[in-house]
Structures are given as structure tokens and as C-alpha cells.
Design a protein around this motif. Structure first.
Motif, PDB file in Angstrom:
ATOM      1  N   THR A 137      43.489  39.389  35.157  1.00  0.00           N
ATOM      2  CA  THR A 137      42.680  39.129  36.348  1.00  0.00           C
ATOM      3  C   THR A 137      43.461  39.423  37.618  1.00  0.00           C
ATOM      4  N   LEU A 138      42.823  40.169  38.523  1.00  0.00           N
ATOM      5  CA  LEU A 138      43.424  40.515  39.807  1.00  0.00           C
ATOM      6  C   LEU A 138      42.784  39.699  40.925  1.00  0.00           C
ATOM      7  N   PHE A 139      43.616  39.346  41.883  1.00  0.00           N
ATOM      8  CA  PHE A 139      43.154  38.650  43.086  1.00  0.00           C
ATOM      9  C   PHE A 139      43.101  39.678  44.210  1.00  0.00           C
ATOM     10  N   VAL A 140      41.927  39.830  44.830  1.00  0.00           N
ATOM     11  CA  VAL A 140      41.721  40.856  45.856  1.00  0.00           C
ATOM     12  C   VAL A 140      41.411  40.173  47.183  1.00  0.00           C
ATOM     13  N   GLU A 141      42.099  40.620  48.240  1.00  0.00           N
ATOM     14  CA  GLU A 141      41.864  40.068  49.572  1.00  0.00           C
ATOM     15  C   GLU A 141      41.966  41.172  50.619  1.00  0.00           C
ATOM     16  N   LYS A 142      41.852  40.788  51.889  1.00  0.00           N
ATOM     17  CA  LYS A 142      41.919  41.705  53.027  1.00  0.00           C
ATOM     18  C   LYS A 142      40.696  42.627  53.106  1.00  0.00           C
ATOM     19  N   PHE A 143      39.531  42.074  52.797  1.00  0.00           N
ATOM     20  CA  PHE A 143      38.301  42.842  52.996  1.00  0.00           C
ATOM     21  C   PHE A 143      38.034  42.970  54.499  1.00  0.00           C
ATOM     22  N   HIS A 144      37.626  44.137  54.915  1.00  0.00           N
ATOM     23  CA  HIS A 144      37.326  44.337  56.339  1.00  0.00           C
ATOM     24  C   HIS A 144      36.013  43.673  56.717  1.00  0.00           C
ATOM     25  N   SER A 145      35.067  43.694  55.772  1.00  0.00           N
ATOM     26  CA  SER A 145      33.773  43.074  56.013  1.00  0.00           C
ATOM     27  C   SER A 145      33.184  42.637  54.681  1.00  0.00           C
ATOM     28  N   MET A 146      32.433  41.548  54.730  1.00  0.00           N
ATOM     29  CA  MET A 146      31.776  41.046  53.519  1.00  0.00           C
ATOM     30  C   MET A 146      30.271  41.278  53.575  1.00  0.00           C
ATOM     31  N   ASP A 147      29.850  42.148  54.466  1.00  0.00           N
ATOM     32  CA  ASP A 147      28.420  42.457  54.581  1.00  0.00           C
ATOM     33  C   ASP A 147      27.980  43.366  53.439  1.00  0.00           C
ATOM     34  N   GLY A 148      26.703  43.260  53.096  1.00  0.00           N
ATOM     35  CA  GLY A 148      26.160  44.113  52.040  1.00  0.00           C
ATOM     36  C   GLY A 148      26.471  43.580  50.652  1.00  0.00           C
ATOM     37  N   ASN A 149      26.232  44.422  49.667  1.00  0.00           N
ATOM     38  CA  ASN A 149      26.444  44.048  48.265  1.00  0.00           C
ATOM     39  C   ASN A 149      27.906  44.311  47.896  1.00  0.00           C
ATOM     40  N   ILE A 150      28.770  43.376  48.272  1.00  0.00           N
ATOM     41  CA  ILE A 150      30.204  43.532  48.034  1.00  0.00           C
ATOM     42  C   ILE A 150      30.510  43.556  46.533  1.00  0.00           C
ATOM     43  N   GLU A 151      29.814  42.722  45.783  1.00  0.00           N
ATOM     44  CA  GLU A 151      30.083  42.656  44.341  1.00  0.00           C
ATOM     45  C   GLU A 151      29.827  44.001  43.666  1.00  0.00           C
ATOM     46  N   MET A 152      28.771  44.692  44.082  1.00  0.00           N
ATOM     47  CA  MET A 152      28.475  46.008  43.516  1.00  0.00           C
ATOM     48  C   MET A 152      29.581  47.006  43.871  1.00  0.00           C
ATOM     49  N   LEU A 153      30.050  46.967  45.131  1.00  0.00           N
ATOM     50  CA  LEU A 153      31.114  47.868  45.557  1.00  0.00           C
ATOM     51  C   LEU A 153      32.419  47.581  44.829  1.00  0.00           C
ATOM     52  N   TYR A 180      39.746  42.454  33.816  1.00  0.00           N
ATOM     53  CA  TYR A 180      39.622  43.627  32.964  1.00  0.00           C
ATOM     54  C   TYR A 180      39.679  43.234  31.486  1.00  0.00           C
ATOM     55  N   ARG A 181      39.224  44.135  30.660  1.00  0.00           N
ATOM     56  CA  ARG A 181      39.272  43.903  29.216  1.00  0.00           C
ATOM     57  C   ARG A 181      40.701  44.011  28.698  1.00  0.00           C
ATOM     58  N   LEU A 182      41.484  44.923  29.276  1.00  0.00           N
ATOM     59  CA  LEU A 182      42.863  45.130  28.850  1.00  0.00           C
ATOM     60  C   LEU A 182      43.816  44.793  29.989  1.00  0.00           C
ATOM     61  N   GLU A 183      44.930  44.194  29.645  1.00  0.00           N
ATOM     62  CA  GLU A 183      45.935  43.865  30.659  1.00  0.00           C
ATOM     63  C   GLU A 183      46.532  45.135  31.258  1.00  0.00           C
ATOM     64  N   SER A 184      46.717  46.172  30.439  1.00  0.00           N
ATOM     65  CA  SER A 184      47.292  47.421  30.927  1.00  0.00           C
ATOM     66  C   SER A 184      46.390  48.070  31.977  1.00  0.00           C
ATOM     67  N   GLN A 185      45.077  47.924  31.826  1.00  0.00           N
ATOM     68  CA  GLN A 185      44.154  48.471  32.819  1.00  0.00           C
ATOM     69  C   GLN A 185      44.206  47.675  34.117  1.00  0.00           C
ATOM     70  N   ALA A 186      44.437  46.372  34.003  1.00  0.00           N
ATOM     71  CA  ALA A 186      44.617  45.554  35.204  1.00  0.00           C
ATOM     72  C   ALA A 186      45.891  45.966  35.933  1.00  0.00           C
ATOM     73  N   GLN A 187      46.943  46.277  35.190  1.00  0.00           N
ATOM     74  CA  GLN A 187      48.190  46.747  35.789  1.00  0.00           C
ATOM     75  C   GLN A 187      47.977  48.061  36.530  1.00  0.00           C
ATOM     76  N   PHE A 188      47.206  48.956  35.912  1.00  0.00           N
ATOM     77  CA  PHE A 188      46.926  50.251  36.536  1.00  0.00           C
ATOM     78  C   PHE A 188      46.097  50.064  37.804  1.00  0.00           C
TER      79      PHE A 188
END
Length: 316
Positions: A137-153, A180-188
Motif C-alpha cells: 500500500t502506497l500513501f499519496v499526498e500533495k494533490f494540487h486539487s481534489m475537484d472532480g473524480n479524483i478516485e477515477m484519476l 497493489y496485488r504485488l509488492e513489487s508493483q507497489a515498489q515500481f
């Protein structure tokens, strides 16, 4: 192995002598391509000028020559610069230019790029990560805007780098979690999406990617264990299937080889037949007697000849 060569992501002739990103620290790390020291735990992230597009950038390199198709990769790693979108070697690269798969085997002490992992995470959850637990699991931050369908993007962008199982967006805090399903894909994906934006034209956005902390919820922990067991089971099933297919191919080749040998033997026998006919031995007495008997029967079937020889219709 892909049939096409790896695409040259960046022409080496166009690379400037000093192509370092804007200075946000005291020391520039060539391997990680970022400044370290004084950057306030990675809070300042510059927008990346390059990006990996696996659909068009992936291809075979020198590293693929030693990995047989369908076999388990045990000693070849993914190119870190390919993941970041600016590898200048293309097909001449010594590392793999493709996404990690469940058929790859990476030692738990290193990541998919071959970088050594540590026993503990960094305090800010950045860096290569820990080998003491599986983290997908990755933690994502620093979004410029949360408008619109962010989850889809988020799903669209992070889905380019592997199979995304779950996505959770918290708009009130401008953060997201991607599993992700695989840890290696999360690393990538962690390297590929660092400093990127959800929209191509939004150069003001530069995402910061970290490793997510373990969810303290017992239900979530149980679900993660079940997911890991399911992934391991599916990988083992694929390996067994490939082994069976390989055995079938070997058997088929052996059968085809035997069939070809039989055909060659038949062809050789057919070539030798004319000589055999010329040197046939004389007919045996039994065969001569049989032929003469047939001739005698044919003669007896003629009434005139039969009466001359003293045979009638009632005679034996």
C-alpha cells in the motif's frame, strides 16, 4: 520476452551536462536523482519532467537474454531509470524494461530494482522500505486539487504500473491510499509516480509517494493476510501450470522426433525396395503347387475338357 526492443526513453544527446532538479537540499544523490539533507523530510517535491509509459516503453534488453520465456526470474532486476521515464540505454540496458510480474522472484532483502532494504522504515516512511513485512500500500499526498473524480484519476494513473486492488481517497485531508496485488508493483509505482501529476497538463502538481503505515484495524490485518495467501496460491498455480505446459512441450517434441524417425525409416525402406525385387528368391514349392492347383480348377470348370478327363458334374 517481448519481441520488440525497449524504447529509448531519453536521447542521451539531449541530456544536459547539469540536469539536476531544483535544489531542495544540501547533497545531490545520483542514484535517487534527488537532493538530500535540509529538504524537510521530502515535503518539497519538484514536478518530474519525464514519465514511464509501460505500454510503449517496455521491451527486451540485454537482461532478457539470460531469462528464458516462461521461467522464473531470479537474478535480474527492473531498471530504476526506466521506471522514472528517462533511461538513455534502451535495448542496451543491463536491466529489465518492463513491469514486475508474479513470475519474478526478488529476494526479500532487496526491492524489484535490486536496492537493499532495511529492517525498519524511515521515520517519514520514504525510501526503499523494510524487509520485515510485506507492504503493498502506497500513501499519496500533495494533490494540487481534489475537484472532480479524483478516485477515477488515481486508479487510471496508478493502474498503469500494476494491478490495483483497492483505492481509498480522503478528500478532507487531500490524501489517498493505493493497494497493489504485488509488492513489487507497489515498489515500481512508488518510483514511477513520484513527482508526477494526475493530469498531463497540470505541471503545478507533484505527487509525493510514501509507504503506508500498517492499518491497526484487526479486520484489515486479517484481510491483508488472506490477500497474501491468495496471491501466493495463484502464483503457485501459475508455476505448476507452466511446468505442465513445459512437460507437454517436451513430450510433443519427443513424439514428433519419433514420428520423424519412423518416416525416415519408411523412406529408406521404400528406396531399397527396387533392389529387393530384383533379388527375390525363387518361389518355394508350396507356392508353385498352389498356383498349379488354381490353374487345374480353372480347367475343370470347362465342361468339354472335364468330360475328356473322365469327370462329370457329380464327380469329386
Amino acid at each position: 520476452m517481448s519481441r520488440r526492443p525497449a524504447r529509448l526513453q531519453l536521447d542521451p544527446d539531449t541530456v544536459a551536462v547539469d540536469s539536476k532538479p531544483p535544489q531542495t537540499g544540501e547533497v545531490f544523490n545520483l542514484w535517487y536523482s534527488r537532493w538530500t539533507g535540509g529538504e524537510f523530510n521530502g515535503r518539497t517535491v519538484a514536478h518530474s519532467a519525464h514519465r514511464c509509459h509501460p505500454a510503449k516503453d517496455s521491451g527486451y534488453t540485454k537482461a532478457d537474454k539470460d531469462v528464458k520465456p516462461g521461467s522464473v526470474n531470479r537474478d535480474k532486476f527492473i531498471c530504476l531509470y526506466f521506471a522514472r521515464g528517462y533511461c538513455t540505454n534502451g535495448r542496451k540496458c543491463q536491466y529489465l524494461h518492463r513491469l514486475p510480474t508474479d513470475m519474478d522472484f526478488f529476494p526479500h532483502t532487496v526491492d524489484c530494482f535490486g536496492r537493499e532494504r532495511f529492517a525498519d522504515y524511515r521515520d517519514d516512511m520514504t525510501g526503499v522500505g523494510s524487509f520485515n513485512k510485506v507492504n503493498k500500500t502506497l500513501f499519496v499526498e500533495k494533490f494540487h486539487s481534489m475537484d472532480g473524480n479524483i478516485e477515477m484519476l488515481v486508479n487510471k494513473n496508478f493502474g498503469e504500473y500494476g494491478q490495483v486492488e483497492r483505492t481509498r481517497v480522503v478528500k478532507s485531508k487531500s490524501i489517498a491510499f493505493v493497494t497493489y496485488r504485488l509488492e513489487s508493483q507497489a515498489q515500481f509505482a512508488k518510483e514511477a509516480m513520484y513527482g508526477q501529476s494526475l493530469l498531463k497538463e497540470n505541471v503545478q502538481e507533484a505527487l509525493n509517494i510514501k509507504w503506508a503505515n500498517e492499518d491497526p484495524d484487526p479486520v484489515a490485518r486479517k484481510r491483508n493476510r488472506e490477500d497474501e495467501e491468495q496471491t501466493a496460491l495463484e502464483t503457485a498455480t501459475k508455476l505448476l501450470k507452466k511446468m505442465e505446459e513445459k512437460i507437454q512441450r517436451v513430450k510433443q517434441r519427443e513424439e514428433e522426433g519419433q514420428h520423424e524417425e519412423e518416416e525416415e525409416e519408411q523412406e529408406e525402406e521404400q528406396e531399397e525396395e527396387p533392389q529387393t525385387i530384383k533379388t527375390l528368391p525363387a518361389p518355394q514349392p508350396s507356392s508353385i503347387f498352389a498356383n498349379k492347383s488354381l490353374d487345374a480348377i480353372k480347367l475343370l470348370q470347362k465342361p468339354k475338357l472335364a468330360s475328356k478327363l473322365g469327370y462329370d458334374s457329380d464327380s469329386d
